[in-house]
Design an enzyme around this catalytic site. Sequence first.
Site: not given
Length: 312
Positions: A145-146, A148, A186-187, A191, A210, A272
Site C-alpha cells: 500500500y505505502d 504503491g 480500521r480502528v 471500536f 497515535t 506507525p
Amino acid sequence: MTFRNLVTGGAGFLGSHLIDRLMEAGEEVICVDNYFTGRKDNVRHWIGHPNFELIRHDVTDPLRLEVDRIWHLACPASPVHYQFNPIKTAKTSFLGTYNMLGLARRVGARLLLASTSEVYGDPEVHPQPESYRGCVNTIGIRSCYDEGKRIAETLCFDYQRRHGTEIRVMRIFNTYGPRMLPDDGRVVSNFIVQALQGQPLTLYGEGSQTRSFCYVDDLIAGMMALMNGNHSGPINIGNPGEFTIRQLAELVRDRIDPSLPLTTQPLPQDDPLQRQPVIDLARRELGWEPKVSLAEGLEPTIAYFRERLAQG
Ligand code: NAD
Ligand code: UDP
C-alpha cells in the site's frame, strides 16, 4: 460551470461521499468500481438520475471515456483489505494510476490522486509536513500500500513534467464517518462495532500509538478545494487533533457503554507509532481547515453503525 467527473472507487467510503457532493452541485458523474470494498448501496440513491452512470470496472485495465475531471480513489484503504491480496494492491496503485493518467492525458482531464499519510511510513519527523520524505519499509506487510501510493505520486509528477497533465495530489490522513464497512478493519469502525455489540474493544499493542482523525465531510471539502484550486500538491488533508488509540477507545466506549473492557492484542508489524498532519499548506493554498472535532464526528458515525447493525 459543471464538469463531467469520473470517480474511481466511487462506491467506497470516501468516493460515495464525494459523489453526493458532486451530484448535489449538479455535476455529471461516472462512478467506476470493482466492488472489492465498495458497495452499490453507497450510491444506490443516484441510480436512474440522468447525471449519474455506474460502471463495474477494474482500474488495472485501461478505460476509454470522455471526461473533464478524474478523482482517482480506487484502492482498498484498510490494512485488512489491502493485505488480503497485496500483489493486487500494488497493481491497483501502479497500473490503476498509470491507466487513469493515460486517460487524463488523452482527453486533457485534470486528475486528483487520493494518496495517503502512509507515504510518511513510521515517521521520524512529527508532526508531518509535506516536505518530509518518509520512513517506509520497502519489504514489510504494509509496503504494498505505502509503496504503491508512493509510485502513484511519482507517476503523477512525471506525467505533469513530461506531458503537462494537470494533477492534484492529496495526502489523506485517517478519515472516518458513515458508510465505513462494519468489517472494514480500521480502528474507528472496529471500536464502534465492538462497543455496539457489547464486546471488548481491541487495542493493538498498548494503544499508545497515535492517529489524527478527520471527519469525512471535512475531508471531502478539502478534496474539492484541491481539485478546484491551482496547487498541484502534494498537500496534506487531515485533522491535526491527535489522539492515542487508547483515548479513542475510551471516547467510543464512554459514548456507547462505559462498562465495556478494553483488551490488548499484538501490535501489527510496521504499525506507525505516531501521526499528525501539518496543514499549513492547505490553510494557505486552499483556505481549508477541518471544522468537526472527533467528539462531534463520532456522533453521526455511531448513529450510522447503530442503524446498519440493526438492519442485520
Ligand atoms: P474504500 O475501501 O471504502 O474505497 C475504495 C474503493 O475502491 C472501493 O469501492 C473499492 O471497491 C474500489 N477499488 C479497489 N480496488 C479497485 C480496482 N482495482 N478497480 C476499481 N475499483 C477498485 O476506501 P476509502 O477509505 O474510501 O479510500 C478511498 C481512497 O482514499 C483510497 O485510494 C485510499 O487509499 C485513500 N485514503 C483513504 C484514507 C481514509 O482514512 N479513508 C486515508 C488515506 C488514503
Ligand atoms: N487498531 C487497534 N485496534 C483495532 C484496529 C486498529 O488498536 O481494532 C490500531 C492500529 O494498530 C493502528 C491504529 O489503530 O495503530 C489505526 O489503525 P487503522 O487500521 O485504522 O489505520 P492505519 O494504521 O492505516 O493508520
